[in-house]
Design an enzyme around this catalytic site. Sequence first.
Site, mmCIF file in Angstrom:
data_model
loop_
_atom_site.group_PDB
_atom_site.id
_atom_site.type_symbol
_atom_site.label_atom_id
_atom_site.label_comp_id
_atom_site.label_asym_id
_atom_site.label_seq_id
_atom_site.Cartn_x
_atom_site.Cartn_y
_atom_site.Cartn_z
ATOM 1 N N SER A 70 0.827 -1.211 0.000
ATOM 2 C CA SER A 70 0.000 0.000 0.000
ATOM 3 C C SER A 70 0.860 1.260 0.000
ATOM 4 O O SER A 70 2.013 1.244 0.411
ATOM 5 C CB SER A 70 -0.906 0.016 1.236
ATOM 6 O OG SER A 70 -1.740 -1.118 1.256
HETATM 7 N N1 SAH Z 1 -1.507 -4.340 3.902
HETATM 8 C C1 SAH Z 1 -0.756 -4.728 2.726
HETATM 9 C C2 SAH Z 1 -1.545 -4.489 1.465
HETATM 10 C C3 SAH Z 1 -1.369 -5.611 0.507
HETATM 11 S S1 SAH Z 1 -2.495 -5.627 -0.857
HETATM 12 C C4 SAH Z 1 0.581 -4.035 2.690
HETATM 13 O O1 SAH Z 1 0.781 -3.077 3.460
HETATM 14 O O2 SAH Z 1 1.445 -4.427 1.917
HETATM 15 C C5 SAH Z 1 -3.849 -6.565 -0.202
HETATM 16 C C6 SAH Z 1 -3.568 -7.994 0.212
HETATM 17 O O3 SAH Z 1 -4.832 -8.579 0.523
HETATM 18 C C7 SAH Z 1 -2.941 -8.888 -0.850
HETATM 19 O O4 SAH Z 1 -1.761 -9.452 -0.363
HETATM 20 C C8 SAH Z 1 -4.001 -9.962 -1.103
HETATM 21 O O5 SAH Z 1 -3.462 -11.243 -1.377
HETATM 22 C C9 SAH Z 1 -4.760 -9.953 0.199
HETATM 23 N N2 SAH Z 1 -6.111 -10.504 0.129
HETATM 24 C C10 SAH Z 1 -7.010 -10.422 -0.887
HETATM 25 N N3 SAH Z 1 -8.156 -11.058 -0.570
HETATM 26 C C11 SAH Z 1 -7.966 -11.571 0.684
HETATM 27 C C12 SAH Z 1 -8.784 -12.329 1.576
HETATM 28 N N4 SAH Z 1 -10.015 -12.741 1.247
HETATM 29 N N5 SAH Z 1 -8.289 -12.654 2.785
HETATM 30 C C13 SAH Z 1 -7.034 -12.274 3.156
HETATM 31 N N6 SAH Z 1 -6.219 -11.563 2.348
HETATM 32 C C14 SAH Z 1 -6.677 -11.204 1.134
#
Ligand code: SAH
Length: 222
Positions: A70
Site C-alpha cells: 500500500s
Molecule cells: N496491507 C498490505 C496491502 C497488501 S495488498 C501491505 O501493506 O502491503 C492486499 C492484500 O490482501 C494482498 O496481499 C491480497 O493477497 C490480500 N487478500 C485479498 N483477498 C484476501 C482475503 N479474502 N483474505 C485475506 N487476504 C486477502
Amino acid sequence: MSRARPPGIGMTSQRTRDRLMQWLREAGISDERVLAAMAAVPRHALIDEALAHRAYENVALPIGHGQTISQPLTVALMTQTLLDVPRPRVLEVGTGSGYQTAVLACMRPAVRRVFTIERIAMLSERAEARLAALRIAGPRFRHGDGYGGWPEEGPFDGILVTAAPPEVPEALLAQLKTGGRLVVPVGDDELQELRVIDRTDQGFITHTVEQVRFVPLLKGKR
Ligand code: SAH
C-alpha cells in the site's frame, strides 16, 4: 581513496526517508505516534531489492502474485483513523508485504495487539519472516480467507481491511466490539470508497472518507 558505501545509503538514505515524513505531515498526518511508527519502519526492507530505490515514494509497488504494497499515505491515514479507539486489539485483513502490519506493531502501546490474515500462503510466510528479521515482534500471522475474519481471536476493537470487497463482509461486522471501528474500502475494481464504520450501542454508524484504489478482496485461499 575509496570507501565502501554502507548498505541502505543512496536512494534509501535518511534524507529520502525524512522527505517522505515531511510530505506525510503536509498531507495531513498529524498524530505523532503514527508519524513515529512510519519513520521507524524500513519500507525498503519489505519489497524486492530491485524496487527498493522507490520505497520512500508515495506509490503502491508490486510485491508479486499480482498484489501491491500500500501507499504510505494510505497506511498512515488508515492507522490514524483507527487510533480514535483507545489501545485497540486490531485485525488486519490482507497482510501482503507486512508493511501495514509493521506500522501497527510499532505503535505499541497505543495499539495493544495485532492479528493479520492473508489468503496467499507465500505472502503470509514472507511477511512473517521479514518482520522477524527486522525484530518487529508481536503480530500474529494467519494464512486464511479474511472474509471470515479470525473468529477464535475476535471480537476486535479495530479491523483494517487492505483489499476491497464489493460489500462489507458480515463476519467482520460481527467480530467488531461495541465501541470498535472497522476501516474498509468498498467497491469494484475501478472505484472504491473508504468507509469508517463505528459500532455503537445504537448500532453501526458509517462515514465515507474518500475515493481510494485497492486490489480486490478475493474469496478463498491459495
Ligand atoms: N496491507 C498490505 C496491502 C497488501 S495488498 C501491505 O501493506 O502491503 C492486499 C492484500 O490482501 C494482498 O496481499 C491480497 O493477497 C490480500 N487478500 C485479498 N483477498 C484476501 C482475503 N479474502 N483474505 C485475506 N487476504 C486477502
